[in-house]
Scaffold this active site. Structure first.
Site, short mmCIF file in Angstrom:
data_model
loop_
_atom_site.label_atom_id
_atom_site.label_comp_id
_atom_site.label_asym_id
_atom_site.label_seq_id
_atom_site.Cartn_x
_atom_site.Cartn_y
_atom_site.Cartn_z
N ASP A 1 101.63 41.97 76.09
CA ASP A 1 102.42 41.47 76.85
C ASP A 1 103.46 41.32 75.69
O ASP A 1 103.07 40.55 74.29
CB ASP A 1 102.28 40.26 77.58
CG ASP A 1 102.72 39.92 78.35
OD1 ASP A 1 103.00 39.68 79.77
OD2 ASP A 1 104.38 38.77 77.75
N ILE A 2 104.72 41.62 75.74
CA ILE A 2 106.23 41.54 75.08
C ILE A 2 105.78 39.85 74.57
O ILE A 2 105.97 39.52 72.80
CB ILE A 2 107.62 42.09 75.60
CG1 ILE A 2 108.19 42.15 74.68
CG2 ILE A 2 108.34 40.72 76.48
CD1 ILE A 2 109.45 43.78 74.69
N ASN B 1 100.37 36.94 89.48
CA ASN B 1 101.56 36.80 90.07
C ASN B 1 101.92 37.00 91.57
O ASN B 1 103.20 37.97 91.14
CB ASN B 1 102.94 36.26 88.87
CG ASN B 1 102.34 34.96 88.37
OD1 ASN B 1 100.85 34.05 88.51
ND2 ASN B 1 102.29 35.45 86.74
N GLY C 1 106.40 33.42 90.12
CA GLY C 1 106.58 33.31 89.01
C GLY C 1 106.57 34.60 88.37
O GLY C 1 106.49 34.88 87.39
N SER D 1 107.70 38.34 87.86
CA SER D 1 109.50 38.62 87.31
C SER D 1 109.54 39.58 87.39
O SER D 1 110.36 40.90 86.88
CB SER D 1 109.37 38.06 85.97
OG SER D 1 108.93 38.56 85.00
N HIS E 1 100.42 43.79 88.32
CA HIS E 1 99.89 43.41 87.02
C HIS E 1 99.11 42.46 86.71
O HIS E 1 98.82 41.59 87.56
CB HIS E 1 101.12 43.55 85.95
CG HIS E 1 102.13 42.64 85.91
ND1 HIS E 1 103.24 42.98 87.36
CD2 HIS E 1 101.94 41.15 85.82
CE1 HIS E 1 104.61 41.43 87.02
NE2 HIS E 1 103.15 41.02 86.25
N HIS F 1 97.56 39.76 84.51
CA HIS F 1 97.38 39.55 83.01
C HIS F 1 95.59 38.86 82.62
O HIS F 1 95.01 38.16 83.43
CB HIS F 1 97.75 38.25 83.18
CG HIS F 1 99.52 37.83 83.14
ND1 HIS F 1 100.91 38.33 82.90
CD2 HIS F 1 100.43 38.34 84.60
CE1 HIS F 1 101.89 38.00 82.86
NE2 HIS F 1 101.89 38.15 84.54
P1 5GP Z 1 104.93 38.52 85.87
O1 5GP Z 1 106.46 37.24 85.28
O2 5GP Z 1 105.69 39.38 86.37
O3 5GP Z 1 103.95 37.85 86.44
O4 5GP Z 1 104.85 38.89 84.57
C1 5GP Z 1 105.54 39.95 84.33
C2 5GP Z 1 104.90 39.75 82.21
O5 5GP Z 1 106.06 41.02 81.39
C3 5GP Z 1 105.30 38.79 81.47
O6 5GP Z 1 105.00 37.71 80.37
C4 5GP Z 1 106.33 39.24 80.46
O7 5GP Z 1 106.72 38.94 79.38
C5 5GP Z 1 106.35 40.85 80.54
N1 5GP Z 1 107.42 41.71 80.49
C6 5GP Z 1 108.39 42.30 80.98
N2 5GP Z 1 108.95 42.69 80.35
C7 5GP Z 1 108.19 43.50 78.96
C8 5GP Z 1 108.32 44.68 78.17
O8 5GP Z 1 109.73 45.24 78.55
N3 5GP Z 1 107.31 44.70 77.30
C9 5GP Z 1 106.02 44.29 77.24
N4 5GP Z 1 105.20 44.20 77.00
N5 5GP Z 1 105.84 42.83 78.29
C10 5GP Z 1 106.88 42.28 79.20
#
Ligand code: 5GP
Ligand code: ZN
Length: 114
Positions: free
Chosen positions: A30-31, A87, A93, A95, A100, A102
């Protein structure tokens, strides 16, 4: 061409720190890590959220959880524990609307989650 960022990451069109890959799934760091270990595991095929799963995804889901176990063991997370989070939807949450999982570990986790 898909505008989805995780489709592009899984296809290697956007760089990521790859953790593992099979024909059907892709795992990467994760970034914005929320724990010492924070890996995202995604299907290569675009699926918007967990609400879109059907029995057709049974083997895909099994593969994702077994991959999470493998990664957790490789990093020693199996000793103390780890968390797998999906999520689903805005209020939870989500986004990025490419489903995916985590994989989080390496620190104590609070409950209930925020
Ligand atoms: P969500 O909020 O949808 O459950 O998780 C999305 C996750 O994707 C977040 O933890 C965010 O840091 C990660 N993320 C978003 N854009 C990128 C990206 O371009 N590269 C990587 N490696 N992670 C990303
Ligand atoms: Zn996608």
């Amino acid at each position: 061409m898909s505008a989805c960022i995780f489709c592009k990451i899984a296809a290697g069109e956007i760089p990521s720190k790859k953790v593992m890959e099979t024909d059907t799934i892709f795992a990467f760091e994760d970034i914005h890590p929320q724990a010492p270990a924070h890996i995202l595991i995604v299907p290569k095929r675009h699926i918007e959220s967990s609400l879109a799963f059907s029995k057709d995804e049974a083997s895909l889901l099994c593969e994702i959880f077994l991959a999470a176990n493998d990664i957790a063991r490789q990093r020693g997370l199996d000793k103390k524990g780890f968390r797998i989070v999906t999520n689903t939807g805005l209020e939870a949450g989500q986004s990025v609307f490419h489903v995916h999982f985590h994989l989080l570990g390496g620190r104590p986790m609070g409950w209930p989650p925020g």
